[in-house]
Design a protein around this motif. Structure first.
Motif, short mmCIF file in Angstrom:
data_model
loop_
_atom_site.label_atom_id
_atom_site.label_comp_id
_atom_site.label_asym_id
_atom_site.label_seq_id
_atom_site.Cartn_x
_atom_site.Cartn_y
_atom_site.Cartn_z
N CYS A 1 0.68 -1.26 2.52
CA CYS A 1 0.63 -2.12 3.50
C CYS A 1 1.76 -3.01 3.33
O CYS A 1 2.48 -3.50 2.32
CB CYS A 1 -0.46 -3.03 3.25
N ASP A 2 2.42 -3.78 4.68
CA ASP A 2 3.58 -4.66 4.49
C ASP A 2 2.91 -6.04 4.52
O ASP A 2 1.84 -6.27 5.31
CB ASP A 2 4.05 -4.39 6.00
N THR A 3 3.23 -6.81 3.51
CA THR A 3 2.67 -8.06 3.26
C THR A 3 2.98 -9.04 4.47
O THR A 3 2.37 -10.21 4.29
CB THR A 3 3.18 -8.38 1.98
N LYS A 4 4.08 -8.87 5.04
CA LYS A 4 4.51 -9.74 6.26
C LYS A 4 3.54 -9.53 7.50
O LYS A 4 3.64 -10.39 8.31
CB LYS A 4 5.93 -9.57 6.51
N VAL A 5 2.84 -8.47 7.55
CA VAL A 5 2.18 -8.28 8.85
C VAL A 5 0.65 -8.33 8.42
O VAL A 5 0.20 -7.68 7.22
CB VAL A 5 2.39 -6.83 9.16
N PRO A 6 -0.32 -8.93 9.03
CA PRO A 6 -1.86 -9.05 8.78
C PRO A 6 -2.31 -7.51 8.90
O PRO A 6 -1.90 -6.87 9.53
CB PRO A 6 -2.34 -9.95 10.03
N TYR A 7 -3.48 -7.56 7.97
CA TYR A 7 -4.16 -6.51 7.83
C TYR A 7 -4.72 -6.15 9.26
O TYR A 7 -5.25 -6.86 9.80
CB TYR A 7 -5.02 -6.24 6.87
N GLY A 8 -4.95 -4.76 9.41
CA GLY A 8 -5.96 -4.32 10.78
C GLY A 8 -7.10 -4.44 10.37
O GLY A 8 -7.54 -4.84 9.50
#
Length: 139
Positions: free
Chosen positions: A77-84
């Motif tokens: 996961c990218d930590t800059k984008v919120p989780y789905g």
């Protein structure tokens, strides 16, 4: 009418007070240290050295497994984008399970939740306060 006043005077305030005291106060106060019986002391001495390491090991193992779960659930996961929503559900579901297991090792078997409905006029007052503009005050 005289009977009614006699009935009111016959009920003493002490009987009313004792009835409300019984419903108001719990029969056991957890904040007062009560003397331990000899059987209780014996059980602590015999079972304490056995159960304390088991509970401590279980709590540490639960925390390690929860850390592994979180790392696996957030892998790639990218930590800059919120989780789905699916990944968030998987992540939080596992964390809830591990939190429940950890509470079990700390001695809580089950926590009962009670939710009370707010009174209707309280909701109406909150809606009126939200609609009215805030008042400035000098303090």
């Amino acid at each position: 009418m005289a009977n009614k006043s006699e009935d009111d005077s016959s009920s003493s305030p002490s009987s009313e007070k004792s009835a409300t005291d019984k419903s108001k106060w719990p029969p056991f106060n957890p904040f007062v240290r009560h003397p331990t019986s000899r059987l209780g002391i014996l059980k602590m001495m015999l079972l304490g050295p056995i159960l304390v390491p088991i509970r401590l090991t279980g709590a540490i193992l639960t925390l390690v497994l929860a850390l592994i779960w979180v790392n696996l659930a957030s892998l790639g996961c990218d930590t800059k984008v919120p989780y789905g929503p699916l990944r968030r559900t998987i992540l939080l579901g596992g964390c809830r399970i591990f939190a429940r297991i950890l509470l079990f090792f700390y001695g809580y078997l089950w926590i009962h939740e009670t939710r009370e409905k707010a009174p209707e006029n309280n909701n109406q007052q909150q809606q009126q306060q939200q609609q009215s503009p805030p008042k400035a005050s000098l303090i």
